[in-house]
Write a protein that holds these residues in place. Structure first.
Motif, mmCIF file in Angstrom:
data_model
loop_
_atom_site.group_PDB
_atom_site.id
_atom_site.type_symbol
_atom_site.label_atom_id
_atom_site.label_comp_id
_atom_site.label_asym_id
_atom_site.label_seq_id
_atom_site.Cartn_x
_atom_site.Cartn_y
_atom_site.Cartn_z
ATOM 1 N N TYR A 264 0.712 -1.369 0.090
ATOM 2 C CA TYR A 264 0.169 -0.005 -0.113
ATOM 3 C C TYR A 264 0.835 1.105 0.054
ATOM 4 O O TYR A 264 0.440 2.319 -0.618
ATOM 5 N N LYS A 265 1.974 1.193 0.621
ATOM 6 C CA LYS A 265 2.739 2.379 0.626
ATOM 7 C C LYS A 265 3.333 2.605 -0.515
ATOM 8 O O LYS A 265 3.316 3.769 -1.029
ATOM 9 N N ASP A 266 3.938 1.442 -1.492
ATOM 10 C CA ASP A 266 4.312 1.852 -2.765
ATOM 11 C C ASP A 266 3.409 2.513 -3.647
ATOM 12 O O ASP A 266 3.515 3.358 -4.094
ATOM 13 N N LEU A 267 1.792 1.943 -3.498
ATOM 14 C CA LEU A 267 1.184 2.498 -4.208
ATOM 15 C C LEU A 267 0.555 4.051 -4.074
ATOM 16 O O LEU A 267 0.377 4.726 -4.981
ATOM 17 N N VAL A 268 0.551 4.302 -2.732
ATOM 18 C CA VAL A 268 0.288 5.711 -2.297
ATOM 19 C C VAL A 268 1.381 6.526 -2.690
ATOM 20 O O VAL A 268 1.300 7.671 -3.201
ATOM 21 N N MET A 269 2.699 6.278 -2.510
ATOM 22 C CA MET A 269 3.847 7.138 -2.522
ATOM 23 C C MET A 269 3.961 7.367 -4.153
ATOM 24 O O MET A 269 4.537 8.252 -4.608
ATOM 25 N N ASN A 270 4.005 6.077 -4.979
ATOM 26 C CA ASN A 270 4.495 6.056 -6.397
ATOM 27 C C ASN A 270 3.422 6.581 -7.274
ATOM 28 O O ASN A 270 3.636 7.007 -8.403
ATOM 29 N N GLU A 271 2.283 6.215 -7.104
ATOM 30 C CA GLU A 271 1.082 6.553 -7.858
ATOM 31 C C GLU A 271 0.114 7.489 -7.325
ATOM 32 O O GLU A 271 -0.571 8.422 -8.280
ATOM 33 N N PHE A 272 -0.071 7.706 -6.169
ATOM 34 C CA PHE A 272 -1.051 8.580 -5.707
ATOM 35 C C PHE A 272 -0.736 10.322 -5.616
ATOM 36 O O PHE A 272 -1.646 11.099 -5.646
ATOM 37 N N LEU A 273 0.771 10.283 -5.497
ATOM 38 C CA LEU A 273 1.131 11.634 -5.105
ATOM 39 C C LEU A 273 2.142 12.167 -6.405
ATOM 40 O O LEU A 273 2.694 11.226 -6.921
ATOM 41 N N PRO A 274 2.170 13.381 -6.592
ATOM 42 C CA PRO A 274 2.988 13.832 -7.674
ATOM 43 C C PRO A 274 4.639 13.685 -7.357
ATOM 44 O O PRO A 274 4.838 13.498 -5.989
ATOM 45 N N ALA A 275 5.459 13.095 -8.266
ATOM 46 C CA ALA A 275 6.744 12.930 -8.249
ATOM 47 C C ALA A 275 7.332 14.318 -7.366
ATOM 48 O O ALA A 275 8.335 14.011 -6.699
ATOM 49 N N PHE A 276 7.002 15.509 -7.785
ATOM 50 C CA PHE A 276 7.518 16.684 -7.095
ATOM 51 C C PHE A 276 7.501 16.483 -5.707
ATOM 52 O O PHE A 276 7.975 17.528 -4.813
ATOM 53 N N VAL A 277 6.340 16.078 -5.228
ATOM 54 C CA VAL A 277 6.088 15.917 -3.535
ATOM 55 C C VAL A 277 7.012 14.663 -3.176
ATOM 56 O O VAL A 277 7.732 14.689 -1.996
ATOM 57 N N THR A 278 6.786 13.433 -3.800
ATOM 58 C CA THR A 278 7.261 12.175 -3.215
ATOM 59 C C THR A 278 8.826 12.226 -3.020
ATOM 60 O O THR A 278 9.465 11.552 -2.524
ATOM 61 N N LYS A 279 9.598 12.911 -4.075
ATOM 62 C CA LYS A 279 10.970 13.057 -4.087
ATOM 63 C C LYS A 279 11.681 13.558 -2.721
ATOM 64 O O LYS A 279 12.723 13.348 -2.535
ATOM 65 N N PHE A 280 10.859 14.269 -2.097
ATOM 66 C CA PHE A 280 11.409 14.774 -0.855
ATOM 67 C C PHE A 280 10.953 14.046 0.228
ATOM 68 O O PHE A 280 11.541 14.196 1.306
ATOM 69 N N ILE A 281 10.380 12.884 0.160
ATOM 70 C CA ILE A 281 9.904 12.049 1.286
ATOM 71 C C ILE A 281 10.689 10.523 1.043
ATOM 72 O O ILE A 281 10.900 10.110 2.040
ATOM 73 N N VAL A 282 10.440 10.306 0.074
ATOM 74 C CA VAL A 282 11.177 8.650 -0.198
ATOM 75 C C VAL A 282 12.052 8.917 -1.479
ATOM 76 O O VAL A 282 12.150 9.852 -2.223
ATOM 77 N N GLN A 283 13.259 7.776 -1.369
ATOM 78 C CA GLN A 283 14.214 7.907 -2.496
ATOM 79 C C GLN A 283 13.431 7.328 -3.635
ATOM 80 O O GLN A 283 12.923 6.317 -3.817
ATOM 81 N N PRO A 284 13.527 8.069 -4.973
ATOM 82 C CA PRO A 284 12.911 7.755 -5.974
ATOM 83 C C PRO A 284 13.588 6.365 -6.496
ATOM 84 O O PRO A 284 14.599 6.235 -6.506
ATOM 85 N N GLU A 285 12.605 5.447 -7.129
ATOM 86 C CA GLU A 285 12.860 4.166 -7.504
ATOM 87 C C GLU A 285 12.480 4.193 -8.970
ATOM 88 O O GLU A 285 11.665 4.772 -9.434
ATOM 89 N N GLU A 286 13.073 3.450 -9.794
ATOM 90 C CA GLU A 286 12.798 3.006 -11.001
ATOM 91 C C GLU A 286 11.857 2.111 -11.145
ATOM 92 O O GLU A 286 11.988 0.853 -10.751
ATOM 93 N N LYS A 287 10.637 2.341 -11.613
ATOM 94 C CA LYS A 287 9.626 1.578 -11.855
ATOM 95 C C LYS A 287 9.625 0.929 -13.148
ATOM 96 O O LYS A 287 9.693 1.495 -14.194
ATOM 97 N N LYS A 288 9.133 -0.408 -13.224
ATOM 98 C CA LYS A 288 9.165 -1.138 -14.168
ATOM 99 C C LYS A 288 7.731 -2.031 -14.313
ATOM 100 O O LYS A 288 7.430 -2.379 -13.408
ATOM 101 N N PHE A 289 7.484 -2.320 -15.605
ATOM 102 C CA PHE A 289 6.456 -3.161 -15.901
ATOM 103 C C PHE A 289 6.868 -4.005 -17.015
ATOM 104 O O PHE A 289 7.719 -3.896 -17.677
ATOM 105 N N HIS A 290 5.954 -5.031 -17.254
ATOM 106 C CA HIS A 290 6.272 -5.967 -18.474
ATOM 107 C C HIS A 290 5.882 -5.416 -19.757
ATOM 108 O O HIS A 290 4.527 -5.300 -20.162
ATOM 109 N N GLN A 291 6.649 -4.894 -20.705
ATOM 110 C CA GLN A 291 6.386 -4.136 -21.797
ATOM 111 C C GLN A 291 6.412 -5.306 -22.932
ATOM 112 O O GLN A 291 7.184 -6.444 -22.868
#
Length: 397
Positions: A264-291
């Motif tokens: 749930y934390k990953d979902l909220v931090m990475n998907e629910f909040l803008p990146a310009f906010v989360t970059k000051f809260i958690v360490q940015p991570e490279e997200k991947k999915f099956h392309q």
């Protein structure tokens, strides 16, 4: 009836998310997997919920279009935008369109511009271009049209196709808002304009990625022989890829992700909040999915939600998005000056959610802030002027 649809973000969501399925049915690529019943039922569920929410919103709080006058300070703001871009050119040591013509264009997002400042500049540039178009369509003053074109020019020089599409789509929304009625002839003209934009989008894409070769991208992305031999201009394949491939990637991700890859934390931090906010809260991570292909790297607003929590993640993402765009609608409609611009930006956000998470993408979500911020500033300025006028009147009496 058409006006009621285009005034309502819930109905815009339905129309926007149906379009990829139409494109998908063309079957121009061999890479796309077969759509599953579960994904179809998910989309059907979201459409039914949006239908109910749209009817409720239309009954309780219908939107009313209002023209505006010319705003003082347009030229000053335009000069400030160009000044900041000029500083960025000096900082980066190049201009993207010049680098493209020379053949040494860098496609990385951070290859041009001042860190942090560039994201705010691009988002504000987009907002103000749409706002200028609303001024022009309301007054029909030619100088405002020239200012609109000048504020659009930086995106051409930066080769930012997505930003150009954002501005043009936003201007189209404002134009449709402005029309008292939408006749069938206007719908045909709009469709013709969209087709032209699709063609130019593909033409610019070929220049950027294939040195003008119109068949390179189709062949690299598994185009069928029937399409390659057809008389359909190959420039349209770019639009087919951009519109249909996100659904294909989402389906591919659904096929391959067998268990949750987050929480749930990953979902909220990475998907629910803008990146310009989360970059000051958690360490940015490279997200991947099956392309389905390394060239096709977008997968709708739902793709990472599924990776984190599978169907539960997608359902949570949908309801969060639903509350967000309806809440913004109710907030911005109170602003006489900026509500049309805010609505156009909101509709852009909904439409482009077909490609990526427009909430988490800073250049997109930041645009929502400016109409609200300017509305607040305008409100307090009017309050100040009113108190000053009342004070002056009291002194005279």
């Amino acid at each position: 009836m058409i006006k009621k649809i285009i005034y309502n973000p819930n109905f815009v969501y339905i129309l926007a998310f149906i379009v990829p399925f139409i494109f998908y049915s063309f079957e121009w690529s061999t890479l796309y997997p077969r759509l599953s019943l579960s994904l179809f039922l998910f989309y059907l569920f979201t459409f039914l919920v949006c239908t109910g929410a749209g009817l409720l919103l239309q009954f309780c709080s219908p939107f009313q279009y209002k023209p505006i006058g010319e705003t003082r300070g347009n030229l000053v703001i335009l000069l400030a935008i160009y000044l900041l871009y000029g500083v960025e050119v000096l900082y980066s040591g190049t201009l993207p369109i010049y680098a493209l013509l020379r053949g040494n264009f860098n496609y990385a997002e951070d290859a041009f511009g001042l860190p942090l400042i560039h994201t705010f500049l691009v988002s504000f540039n987009t907002f103000y271009a749409i706002f200028l178009f609303h001024q022009y369509i309301s007054t029909r003053k030619r100088r405002l049209l020239w200012l609109f074109l000048l504020v659009l020019l930086p995106f051409i020089l930066l080769v930012y196709r997505s930003s150009i599409l954002n501005v043009l789509l936003g201007a189209l929304v404002v134009f449709l808002f402005h029309k008292p009625v939408i006749p069938f002839k206007l719908i045909l003209k709009t469709l013709a304009g969209v087709l032209l934009v699709f063609f130019l989008f593909g033409f610019m894409g070929n220049l950027r990625s294939a040195n003008g070769d119109a068949t390179y991208i189709p062949r690299a992305s598994g185009a069928t022989e029937e399409f390659l031999k057809s008389r359909i201009p190959k420039e349209f394949y770019w639009s087919y890829l951009y519109v249909a491939s996100p659904v294909a990637n989402l389906q591919n991700n659904i096929n391959l992700v067998k268990s949750p890859e987050g929480n749930y934390k990953d979902l909220v931090m990475n998907e629910f909040l803008p990146a310009f906010v989360t970059k000051f809260i958690v360490q940015p991570e490279e997200k991947k999915f099956h392309q389905i292909n390394r060239f096709l790297n977008v997968g709708t607003i739902y793709v990472y939600s599924f990776s984190y929590l599978r169907w539960q993640g997608m359902i949570m993402m949908f309801f969060y998005f639903l509350v967000l765009f309806n809440g913004y609608y109710l907030l911005i409609r109170k602003s006489d000056t900026y509500k049309v611009t805010g609505m156009a930006i909101l509709f852009n956000m909904i439409i482009f959610a077909n490609f990526h998470n427009t909430i988490a993408y800073s250049a997109s979500s930041l645009q929502l802030i400016y109409p609200v911020l300017f509305s607040i500033v305008t409100f307090f300025m009017n309050q100040y002027r009113q108190r000053k006028a009342e004070s002056s009147l009291a002194e005279v009496q």
